[in-house]
Scaffold this active site. Sequence first.
Site, PDB file in Angstrom:
ATOM      1  CB  SER A 110      -8.044   1.131   5.519  1.00 43.59           C
ATOM      2  OG  SER A 110      -9.007   2.302   5.866  1.00 43.59           O
ATOM      3  CE  LYS A 152      -3.916   1.551   2.843  1.00 48.99           C
ATOM      4  NZ  LYS A 152      -4.662   1.437   4.291  1.00 48.99           N
ATOM      5  CB  SER A 206      -7.520   3.358   2.754  1.00 51.11           C
ATOM      6  OG  SER A 206      -6.738   3.270   3.746  1.00 51.11           O
TER       7      SER A 206
END
Length: 182
Positions: free
Chosen positions: A129, A31, A105
């Site tokens: 997330s 990420k 996210s």
Amino acid sequence: QEALAEAKQADDLVAKGNTSKPLLGVPITIKEMFWVKGSPSTMNAKMFGVTATSDAPIVTQLKNAGGIVLGTTNVPFMLADYQTYGEVYPTANNPYDVSRTPGGSTGGGASALAAGFTSIELGSDMGGSIRVPAVFCGLWSLKTSFGTVNITEGTSPDPSIKFTRFAMASPGPLARTPEDLE
């Protein structure tokens, strides 16, 4: 090129019978909030945009375990949405239906994983997330117990910032199967 060279080294080690590292040769993505040396750190916001000068501690651990980092994955603006869009990168879409979101996210990573671009995605989770993108993309995820894995270093797009605490936030993996997650 780095990933291909690391994969060749991993293949050579496996051919010699060396399987001592648990992630030896496994392609992984990270990420974009976690620093990967030489990669941008933007949080998908134009106000940021440094190039990571080192790996985040958790990225170092994954590399030491034999994981091969393919690159970083898309995030929503400032990591704050279940849609994965922002000012720097194109919108990430769900690979099963591009008119839908992969969640957020860790949406870019979930999308890449579900599409088969990677084997494992390192994400982070405060309020869903990694769990929401896993559900939206038909994946498995694990939100680690708070404080068990370092998330305070190598996670800010401003290298001068050192977090002392990230309340309720935890890094964790996403995978296509429970066995891969394990």
